[in-house]
Write an enzyme that holds these catalytic residues in place. Structure first.
Site, PDB file in Angstrom:
ATOM      1  N   ARG A  97      10.676   5.420   4.325  1.00  0.00           N
ATOM      2  CA  ARG A  97      10.975   6.855   4.288  1.00  0.00           C
ATOM      3  C   ARG A  97      11.491   7.361   5.638  1.00  0.00           C
ATOM      4  NH1 ARG A  97       5.569   9.011   2.624  1.00  0.00           N
ATOM      5  NH2 ARG A  97       6.578  11.041   2.827  1.00  0.00           N
ATOM      6  N   ARG A 120       0.852  -1.190   0.000  1.00  0.00           N
ATOM      7  CA  ARG A 120       0.000   0.000   0.000  1.00  0.00           C
ATOM      8  C   ARG A 120       0.880   1.229   0.000  1.00  0.00           C
ATOM      9  NH1 ARG A 120      -4.346  -1.697   4.660  1.00  0.00           N
ATOM     10  NH2 ARG A 120      -5.332  -3.398   3.494  1.00  0.00           N
ATOM     11  N   TYR A 174      11.994  -2.438  -1.667  1.00  0.00           N
ATOM     12  CA  TYR A 174      11.842  -1.020  -2.000  1.00  0.00           C
ATOM     13  C   TYR A 174      13.211  -0.447  -2.352  1.00  0.00           C
ATOM     14  CZ  TYR A 174       7.002  -0.545  -0.320  1.00  0.00           C
ATOM     15  OH  TYR A 174       5.642  -0.638  -0.159  1.00  0.00           O
ATOM     16  N   ASP A 204       2.336   4.930  -0.177  1.00  0.00           N
ATOM     17  CA  ASP A 204       1.841   6.241   0.254  1.00  0.00           C
ATOM     18  C   ASP A 204       1.670   7.191  -0.929  1.00  0.00           C
ATOM     19  OD1 ASP A 204       1.901   5.596   2.927  1.00  0.00           O
ATOM     20  OD2 ASP A 204       3.777   6.655   3.365  1.00  0.00           O
TER      21      ASP A 204
END
Lengths: 249, 249
Positions: free
Chosen positions: B200, B55, B115, B57
């Site tokens: 992040r 999911r 990621y 951002d």
């Protein structure tokens, strides 16, 4: 304090996607030159007119555009560059600024321009912002045989949108080749000057040949022709970058 | 003709810049899931609900998002994919579509997510669409010493926006390192699962340390903490890509 006018040279990077090209236009169309002139003018409180080395078309990008302007302002250049970048949209960055002799003119003093065209086989959600697309695998070796025909001095009128009132259509190409970089096919071309849309017409002709829709002899004949090719559309502007402008050392 | 429902697996690439994240939302905010469900629903004339493996951002991109859905439609998948891509904005591309056993669920069947975060030293007119910026040269070796602390199973609550009602904050990181690629610093991390904004927050902590604003011992202490770090802001979403989702072979 009165300061004699000085000539400033800038290097500029831009994402051309949302601009109607480099050149200032009357009316509301956003252009790169217009945006930079407005930002510099607002900071220095004077009318600023900048000259760019390459007049990139609508949608074309630049890694290394060079532009120059004269100003009476004595503002420190690091501060001027920083202030201009704060006012400019994030898709335009001035990356360098330095004083040059008054005889310097970004366009007329340039000895060569280098463009690069990025091509993908398939559309990509991410990469297509900065690439054209062949929709299939082009014949890389064939495209390089065509690229090898380009160096030399010739009339490129067939590969241009230049009107008949322009100042000649003779260009000297000093190098031209395709290379691979990750998922991209990249075409690198350097010449003393380029006609309007010339790189995109040449790339379109090479892609059409690489995809087997034009044969190599036909491309060679196009190169000999000086009449605008009626059936060739310029390759997508998204793939083209003004990469570097060179000056006599 | 009635066709039994089948389960379809898709791979999806998107430029997240103009989307409010992956997940469907009520109201008018554009989301990637919402756009794909609308396109598939319109083509197959049925309500389609898709499950994504990650999911992402608001503003985060994907090279290899995986999603699955059940459908009663017997439409040939090549045609379905082509039709969906014609309806979708060019910043979302479905790159593969194939039938899978009904037991397959893009989110629950995934064994790991990878990621990648792209970081630049200076803002760029072209590259900043897909990169964060450290505004200065970070200490690459220091950032890699921090990355080397990450593998293992631990509570990552300190590095997340996860609320207390979520299903646990324990994650197993299997690999994490920084590498250089052209003008980018790239952080690659793989884990069984990630908390909201976790990559992040980790990247922000490493950049702050790499820029000398946090020392390495403090970062290590942050890793030991399970309380949300009050002074750490997540790194810019523009630099983050959901790169690959892995499944048991």
């Amino acid at each position: 304090m009165t300061v004699p006018a000085r000539t400033i040279r800038m290097e500029i990077e831009y994402d051309g996607t949302d601009f109607s090209g480099w050149q200032r236009q009357s009316g509301a169309l956003p252009t790169v030159q217009g945006a930079i002139e407005a930002a510099l003018g607002r900071i220095m409180q004077e009318n600023v007119s900048i000259d760019g080395a390459g007049r990139t078309d609508k949608g074309v990008h630049a890694r290394g555009q060079v532009a120059s302007f004269a100003t009476a302002s004595a503002m420190e250049l690091g501060r001027l560059m920083h202030s201009a970048n704060s006012l400019l949209p994030p898709t335009i960055r001035i990356t360098a600024m330095r004083p040059v002799p008054d005889s310097f003119h970004a366009r007329f003093s340039a000895t060569s321009r280098e463009y690069r065209y990025f091509l993908l086989e398939h559309p990509s959600a991410i990469d297509s912002r900065f690439a054209g697309c062949s929709r299939g695998r082009p014949d890389f070796a064939a495209m390089n045989r065509l690229a090898a025909m380009l160096p030399g001095t010739r009339d490129f009128a067939a590969f241009s949108k230049e009107g008949p009132d322009q100042q000649g259509t003779i260009c000297t190409v000093t190098s031209a080749r395709w290379y691979r970089s990750g998922r991209f096919y990249v075409f690198r071309i350097e010449a003393n000057r380029f006609l309007r849309s010339m790189v995109r017409f040449l790339v379109a002709g090479m892609i059409e040949t690489g995809m087997g829709r034009i044969d190599e002899a036909e491309f060679a004949k196009m190169l000999e022709s000086t009449r605008r090719l009626p059936n060739l559309k310029p390759a997508d502007a998204a793939g083209l970058f003004l990469w570097k402008v060179r000056y006599r050392a």
